[in-house]
Design an enzyme around this catalytic site. Structure first.
Site, PDB file in Angstrom:
ATOM      1  N   TYR B 145      65.234 -54.853 -22.976  1.00  0.00           N
ATOM      2  CA  TYR B 145      64.860 -53.629 -23.695  1.00  0.00           C
ATOM      3  C   TYR B 145      63.611 -53.887 -24.551  1.00  0.00           C
ATOM      4  CZ  TYR B 145      65.402 -50.432 -27.777  1.00  0.00           C
ATOM      5  OH  TYR B 145      65.216 -49.551 -28.816  1.00  0.00           O
ATOM      6  N   ASP B 230      74.990 -57.574 -26.910  1.00  0.00           N
ATOM      7  CA  ASP B 230      74.700 -56.180 -27.232  1.00  0.00           C
ATOM      8  C   ASP B 230      75.447 -55.342 -26.205  1.00  0.00           C
ATOM      9  OD1 ASP B 230      73.641 -53.602 -27.434  1.00  0.00           O
ATOM     10  OD2 ASP B 230      71.688 -54.334 -28.091  1.00  0.00           O
ATOM     11  N   ILE B 232      76.121 -51.997 -26.223  1.00  0.00           N
ATOM     12  CA  ILE B 232      76.011 -50.574 -26.534  1.00  0.00           C
ATOM     13  C   ILE B 232      76.182 -49.661 -25.326  1.00  0.00           C
ATOM     14  CG2 ILE B 232      74.501 -51.125 -28.463  1.00  0.00           C
ATOM     15  CD1 ILE B 232      72.273 -49.664 -27.096  1.00  0.00           C
ATOM     16  N   LYS B 272      74.551 -44.378 -27.097  1.00  0.00           N
ATOM     17  CA  LYS B 272      74.534 -44.290 -25.639  1.00  0.00           C
ATOM     18  C   LYS B 272      75.856 -43.764 -25.097  1.00  0.00           C
ATOM     19  CE  LYS B 272      70.571 -46.270 -26.040  1.00  0.00           C
ATOM     20  NZ  LYS B 272      69.315 -45.512 -25.871  1.00  0.00           N
TER      21      LYS B 272
END
Lengths: 521, 468
Positions: B145, B230, B232, B272
């Site tokens: 990302y 992470d 998410i 998200k």
């Protein structure tokens, strides 16, 4: 031996961390972990393991005492009354009425839900335009319409806490410094220094001239930094002042502007108490000064704002950076990604603060209620000869208890403070936690409770002071008797007589709550 | 004298990257079905807009929740005053239960180990501040990302050292890639403090295999460093293989009472999974008491609005709502992904096989003039300005191979998605009939060779000869 010392370090650290019970369990079940304790700390950053968060300051100790024994009018009438928290609770009914009349402001009610999706998706760090417009409008109204604010310069942050940190990241490199007049809000030590690596250097202000910020004090602080080879990047002022409750007069503001221009350093003005000015003289904002006939490089001027004090909304985390410097606006805006205001809240605030009628009446009503509270409190104090610094703003008074000190030392101030917490059951904030250069001053908040609790607090103070007077008188009488009879009794000292035999509170309390107040239903 | 800080004047905020430039172009000329049908379609924003109706109907049935009311009584004052950085207990309880539910209740989380932050952006930065000093480094598998460059490095002074992953094995993390990255860091005199993975992956849209997870766990244990996971996108897993979270992987190896348990930290957010990026709800979860304590204090710089905490505490405590939402949302995501994949296939474009996320990792290597990042940029600009699609070039995600693009599918209506597929198809047709047919043929031949590694790619339209 090694195990024990490591264990104790681990336990004390857990107490510091306020995760006492959980951590103890870990120790019992994972004794083999203890050998790697020093590795653990080594594995974490310096920031995570130092004291830069400032929570070991006595400022927070009082809160911890309150948390463990909070006053309640009926359920715990002997509890500690919280007077260390600068909150504005006087106008909630006013706001609640508005909320009831404006259901659309909440995007999740039946009336507002059509906007839900757009608001919930919106993560643009520019913020909702209507939010910026409303905040700019509110800031202008708070200053009596004497200045207007450009919505495009309004940058969001995670409360004023986030604002201060961001602007520091933007203006200074690690090792550089900001000058701050004393006494100042203890949170600055964390907000401006902890993760930024920037230093805070005091501009010492004294009671002899009501803590005015003098040119001499500014120059002296600057010189000191030069000598220590520390680069000063700016000056931070809080106007209206926390903890003093006073506002800066025009002359002082102008001399400050001259000073920072001459040195070519930034001026950060924390104006989060702007709407708490409840009586004359009128508030003068830095935004007004720079419009006057004065030489000023606007690229040096920045304002920090928030709705936590003026409106009493600390929970909503509405922090604002307003800068006259385009590069700073851009930089802080990018940094605002780390602390944007929830769009749900942006939407609510936008609705509320664009209601001109509401804004005008709120500002007026809030000032009225603060004025009344201030009057009642200071009058009650003066009845027992306790004076406060003359003030016309803020949610607190700067109380002068110097004459109650055993001697003019910080130690004596702390002793008096602990007594006030333990025996008078009031959490007040000692001046030393605000870096005040003179011991004996205390910040006492008056806007975070109802009228009845205020009365209880006043009575307790009055009782305490009168008891002290009685004790003083008794000491005098006893001494006279001693002299007359020539007995070799040891003279009793004030603090020994009135101090309880309970041990003094340690700086680290195993209380698994944050120092920040929990809301109570 | 230099007036601003180094942070203010450098560009570690990463905003000069193409990831953000494409965004800016979109802002200047945004597609609208009616008002601007020729505008740029935003396919570079990983948003989940598919399930708002479910949220809205819940809100309609629960008016108290955000009308600042509890049992009909106003709690406005209580919420307005609530600034405790430990967070609203009812919200944290509901959130950890939601997280567990997403993981099929195979794991349980303790709300005391959860720290609320202003979005995952803040969570990731805060973890860096807690785990690394300036000049130290974290290893990240590529592609990653683009926002990490800002979130992990900008104000913290921490460095990112890439773990190179390649298309030859579907961009999975290998032991040798990990070791190589670690060596690279040593060479650069950077002390490695940990590894950060995104699982499910952004931009790949894949979930990590158990082997990968085990590899990572063993690696961080051996090097005695941290692992940040992470997660998410954990709620967006819409297809098999089923999701294995880091917690599950650790528990399956009975590692709860070991060092490594304390060195694994999870980042979460509702941006998200629930599609609520505007509400800024992020979280750090850690079994390390010191990290939790430090991160909690740091959260002062970005707390979650109490108004939002309260609303979501009520919403997420509604188990009927959460189970329905999770299932339905995943169904809709799968359908959308399938649409995008088949639409691209129609245009002769393949994707990495994915089972999660709000995007596909699209293989446009065959459309490059040359196997270079310059060619990738050229293609990206063409797609942005001529085709009118803002997609994210792989280079902005630090991919080591040119020609990959991240294309989002969950932030628009079905019609808009179909339109974007039509545009792509026309575009591909136009460039295959274009002047550089010789280059095209070479590229096609190369891609045919690559397509032999079939277990990763779903290319199907390269059987025909390019038109002469």
């Amino acid at each position: 031996m090694v195990i024990n010392s490591l264990l104790s370090v681990f336990i004390s650290h857990c107490i510091d961390s306020n995760y006492y019970s959980n951590s103890l369990r870990l120790v019992i079940f994972r004794s083999e972990m203890v050998f790697t304790l020093s590795d653990q700390h080594h594995l974490l950053s310096k920031i995570a393991t130092n004291d830069g968060h400032g929570e070991n300051s006595p400022y927070f100790d009082g809160w911890k005492a309150y948390d463990s024994d909070p006053f309640h009018a009926t359920k715990n009438s002997n509890g500690v009354i919280q007077m260390g928290l600068a909150e504005n609770q006087l106008c909630f009914n006013f706001v609640q009425e508005w909320i009831k009349r404006n259901p659309k402001a909440s995007i999740c009610t039946v009336d507002g839900v059509t906007q839900f999706k757009d608001i919930a998706i919106f993560q643009d760090y520019h913020g909702l335009p209507e939010f910026r417009n409303a905040v700019a409008n509110f800031m202008g109204r708070v200053r009596g319409g004497r200045v207007t604010f450009d919505p495009d310069r309004i940058v969001m942050s995670g409360g004023a806490t986030g604002a201060h940190e961001s602007i520091t990241f933007c203006l200074a490199d690690p090792g550089e410094a900001f000058l701050v007049p004393t006494p100042y809000y203890p949170g600055f030590d964390r907000d401006l220094r902890w993760r930024t690596g920037v230093q805070l250097l005091p501009v010492v202000c004294e009671s002899s001239n009501n803590f005015k910020i003098t040119e001499a004090a500014l120059e002296a602080a600057y010189e000191k930094a030069q000598e220590a080879k520390i680069k000063v990047k700016g000056l931070l002022i809080t106007n209206p002042s926390n903890p003093l409750g006073t506002i800066l007069d025009r002359e002082t503001l102008r001399s400050i502007v001259n000073f920072i221009n001459q040195k070519n350093i930034h001026l950060v003005c924390d104006e989060i108490y702007a709407a708490t000015v409840f009586t004359q003289p009128k508030f003068i904002s830095i935004s007004e000064i720079i419009e006057e006939d004065i030489e000023c490089n606007r690229n040096l001027i920045h304002i920090v704002y928030s709705l936590s004090k003026d409106m009493g909304f600390p929970g909503f985390r509405v922090g604002i950076i307003y800068s006259y410097n385009n590069a700073v606006v851009n930089c802080c805006r990018k940094m605002s990604s780390f602390g944007l205001v929830s769009t749900q809240t942006q939407h609510l605030i936008a609705s509320m603060l664009s209601d001109q009628e509401f804004v005008e009446s709120f500002i007026a009503e809030s000032a009225k209620r603060l004025a009344m509270r201030h009057r009642i409190f200071t009058r009650g104090l003066s009845q027992v000869d306790i004076s406060c610094l003359k003030s016309n703003a803020g949610l607190f008074v700067w109380m002068d208890l110097r004459r109650l000190l055993k001697d003019s030392t910080v130690k004596a101030e702390m002793a008096l403070w602990r007594m006030i917490i333990k025996d008078v059951k009031l959490n007040v904030s000692p001046g030393s936690s605000f870096h005040c250069s003179e011991p004996g001053w205390f910040r006492v908040c008056f806007a975070n409770m109802d009228d009845d609790t205020m009365e209880v607090a006043l009575r307790r103070i009055q009782t305490f002071v009168l008891k002290g007077k009685e004790a003083d008188l008794e000491v005098k009488r006893q001494r006279w008797r001693n002299d007359i009879l020539r007995l070799s009794l040891k003279p009793l000292r004030y603090d020994e007589m009135t101090m309880t035999p309970r041990s003094m509170m340690s700086p680290h309390s195993p209380i698994p709550h944050s120092p920040l107040v929990r809301a109570r239903t | 004298m230099k007036l601003l800080s180094r942070k203010a004047t450098c560009n570690s905020h990463g905003q000069d990257s193409s990831y953000f430039l494409g965004w800016q172009e979109y802002e200047k000329n945004p597609f609208h079905e009616v008002r601007n049908p020729a505008g740029i379609i935003q396919m570079g924003l990983a948003e989940n807009q598919l399930s708002f109706d479910i949220l809205e109907s819940w809100l309609a049935n629960n008016p108290d929740a955000a009308g600042f009311k509890r049992d009909g009584e106003s709690i406005f004052r209580e919420l307005a005053l609530f600034q405790d950085y430990n967070g609203l207990p009812s919200f944290k309880n509901a959130l950890v239960e939601f997280m567990a539910e997403i993981r099929g209740n195979k794991v349980r989380f303790d709300p005391n180990n959860l720290v609320l932050t202003a979005g995952a952006t803040s969570a990731n930065e805060t973890l860096m501040f807690c785990l690394a000093d300036p000049g130290e480094a974290f290893l990240l598998p590529t592609p990653y990302y683009p926002g990490f460059d800002r979130d992990l490095k900008w104000r913290t002074g921490v460095e990112i050292v890439p773990i190179h992953c390649s298309s030859s094995n579907g961009f999975q993390i290998t032991g040798s890639a990990l070791e190589e990255a670690y060596q690279q860091a040593q060479k650069r005199n950077l002390k490695v403090k940990g590894v950060l993975i995104t699982n499910p992956s952004n931009p790949l849209g894949t979930t990590m295999s158990r082997d990968e997870l085990n590899l990572l766990i063993s690696f961080v244990a051996a090097k005695d460093i941290h692992l940040i996971s992470d997660e998410i996108y954990s709620g967006t897993v819409f297809d098999s293989p089923s999701y294995i979270s880091i917690t599950e992987a650790l528990m399956d190896r009975n590692l709860e009472l070991t060092n490594v348990w304390d060195h694994v930290h999870i980042v979460y957010s509702l941006s998200k999974d629930l599609g609520l990026p505007g509400f800024r709800v992020g979280a750090i979860y850690s079994n390390n008491a010191t990290v939790v304590a430090a991160a909690t204090k740091m959260s002062s710089f970005g707390l979650v609005s109490s108004q939002t905490q309260y609303l979501l505490s009520v919403m997420l405590s509604d188990k009927k709502f959460t189970s329905n939402y999770i299932t339905e949302n995943q169904k809709r995501l799968k359908k959308r992904c399938d649409m995008l994949v088949s639409g691209l296939k129609n245009a002769g474009i393949g994707c990495l096989k994915s089972n999660a996320g709000l995007f596909c990792w699209v293989d446009m290597r065959h459309l490059l003039i040359s196997k270079t990042f310059e060619a990738e940029m050229e293609l990206w600009k063409k797609v942005l300005y001529e085709v009118g699609l803002n997609i994210s070039p792989g280079s902005s995600c630090h991919c080591t191979e040119p020609g990959w693009f991240r294309v989002c599918f969950a932030n628009m209506s079905e019609d808009t998605l179909n339109l974007s597929m039509q545009r792509i198809k026309s575009f591909v047709q136009s460039i295959t009939t274009d002047g550089d047919s010789r280059n095209r043929r070479q590229t096609v031949r190369n891609s045919r060779r690559r397509s032999l590694t079939k277990w990763v790619f779903r290319l199907s339209s390269y059987d025909h000869e390019p038109e002469r």
